[in-house]
Write an enzyme that holds these catalytic residues in place. Structure first.
Site: not given
Length: 534
Positions: A188-189
């Site tokens: 998700h980064s």
């Protein structure tokens, strides 16, 4: 490989702008695929390595947040294909599309000399480390269960941070829903659902016109005003002080009722089971037009109805009248009103999506901000059995209409950023984690392509995105594609051991609501589906 490792360590400590020269390690060539097996040789394949250039860039505060142990979230996107997937085509095309974005060809490393801040560091990308073609058993009792278990096993693992944090799994496995499946897994980064969906779609082409990218609706709203993720843009008129106070109370003490849907502490560390069901988007449009609302309103109404039916059955287990038909006055739900809320993800960019053209992508962010630009609102669901199914969508519309006039999403995003800057990543992570664990589930509704598309020449049957690593035991995603809507559940099985039954409840709720609008004569003639006469 040792020289590559040394290069990475050197870049980790010095963190200077770099340009990496081409290396020619041993590579893998796909000669043929038979049941998922890949033959290897040392002749090399064009584009096996993506050669990285560019400058290092700092990670955004939101991206750093997703590296905290209690927020180590991965996005999963299952793509159904209408034909067998040719891995060689994927190997050939990826370097010219997805890998042009620097986040997919960069490491995330700490600068120990600068307080442990993290930066994107360009690196060579060995596609063999990222494209996985598993061996599929020739005989399977249930291909659907094999695929479901495969994705479940993925959620038990993480991606090695010594390489860019994404991978793509290609399964030439015929299921009840598609001829084959591709599974993207992305940390998700690298970005939120809006940016990653836009980039993924930029790698596709229209089936009707293979040279054209999928069209995206040109929805615009004023800078700084929020919109429900990739749905029609609401008008924002006031600051929503009551909602902000509600949000702050949730941060400190206000918790949801303990129900069978509420996950125990530590759920973010448990594997997830992903299940999905494709229903008719046209059926949802019939309801939308008949009741003068949005698809998002209908999706929330279906969810409210489905959750109510599911909880009614769970609370009724073991009772003498188990299995009896529940009514508004007589059902299995607790008499005391349940507090059950969802965090509704909000795209706070000035546009409803990100228009990305990979063919001319140059590493700069043009029309909208890339990365994680999401706030959220706390959305209370009214749990109860309704004799009139239309009341589910009426209640959902009233609830979301009030939220549309609130700046709650901007406040949640801004507060998180402020806390991070003033008190650091640990405090920000703890704050966000507390808010989410005080609620029950996460909900999102993503608008997909309006026309049929192909991923490197493979026509797409459906798209089912979700995630794992979040504290909620239940995540519900609605994903549209042409005239279909796929409902995706990501569940902690200790909380929801029967996710397919919850899917049944959601699908049955859609049918009941649709039947109700017809029964009451609310469907306009132009909205009625065309039926061939025989």
């Amino acid at each position: 490989m040792e020289s590559l490792t040394k290069g990475i360590r050197w870049r980790k400590t010095s963190l200077k702008p770099i340009q990496i020269s081409k290396r020619r390690p041993e590579t893998t060539t796909i000669d043929h695929i038979n049941g998922g097996n890949i033959n290897h040789d040392n002749n090399g394949v064009d584009n096996q390595y993506m050669i990285a250039t560019g400058e290092e860039q700092p990670l955004s505060p939101a991206a750093r947040l997703f590296h905290e142990p209690n927020f180590n979230v991965y996005i999963i996107a299952i793509m159904g294909s209408k034909k067998l997937i040719d891995p060689q085509v994927v190997y050939d095309k990826l370097p010219h599309t997805l890998l042009k974005h620097h986040r997919f060809s960069s490491l995330q490393v700490k600068d120990d000399k600068n307080g442990g801040t993290m930066k994107w560091v360009p690196t060579n990308v060995n596609l063999n480390d990222h494209i996985i073609v598993p061996t599929i058993p020739q005989t399977l009792d249930s291909p659907d269960k094999f695929l479901e278990d495969y994705v479940n096993n993925l959620s038990k693992t993480s991606i090695d941070s010594s390489k860019p944090m994404w991978d793509l799994h290609l399964l030439n496995l015929k299921t009840s829903t598609a001829e084959a499946a591709g599974i993207f897994r992305i940390h998700h980064s690298l970005g939120d659902g809006t940016s990653l969906m836009s980039l993924l779609l930029a790698c596709t082409r229209q089936i009707s016109n293979p040279d054209a990218s999928p069209p995206s609706p040109p929805i615009r709203i004023p800078v700084g005003f929020p919109t429900i993720v990739l749905t029609s843009a609401p008008v924002v008129e006031g600051p929503g002080g009551e909602d902000v106070a509600y949000f702050m109370a949730t941060t400190v003490f206000l918790k949801d009722t303990e129900t069978p849907l509420k996950a125990p502490a530590g759920a973010e560390f448990t594997p997830r089971r992903f299940v999905y069901r494709t229903v008719s988007l046209d059926d949802m449009k019939v309801i939308k037009n008949a009741m003068n609302m949005t698809i998002n309103d209908v999706a929330l109404g279906i969810t409210q109805a489905g959750l109510s039916r599911y909880l009614d059955r769970r609370y009724g287990r073991g009772r003498e009248d188990e299995g009896a038909t529940s009514t508004e006055k007589k059902n299995n739900l607790p008499k005391k009103k349940l507090r059950l809320r969802s965090t509704l993800l909000i795209n706070i960019r000035p546009s409803s999506g990100i228009q990305v053209s990979i063919s001319r992508y140059d590493g700069e962010e043009h029309e909208a901000k890339w990365g994680n630009w999401i706030g959220y609102v706390l959305l209370p669901f009214t749990i109860g059995i309704r004799d009139d199914p239309l009341n589910y969508v009426r209640e959902a519309k009233a609830m979301i209409d009030r939220k549309k006039h609130s700046l709650e999403a901007l406040y949640t995003f801004s507060i998180a950023e402020l806390v991070l800057k003033l008190f650091g990543i640990k405090t920000a992570s703890s704050l966000s984690h507390k808010i989410i664990t005080h609620t029950t589930l996460c909900f999102s509704n993503l608008v997909g392509p309006l026309e049929e598309i192909g991923f490197y020449g493979h026509a797409m049957e459906f798209l089912a995105p979700s995630s794992y690593g979040q504290p909620h035991g239940l995540m519900i995603n609605f994903q549209s594609y042409v005239n279909k809507m796929t409902i995706v559940l990501s569940v902690d099985e200790s909380t929801i051991p029967d996710p397919h039954k919850l899917l049944d409840d959601l699908e049955d709720s859609l049918k009941l609501i649709k039947e109700a609008v017809y029964a009451r004569g609310l469907v306009k003639e132009e909205s009625m589906p065309i039926v061939a006469l025989t």
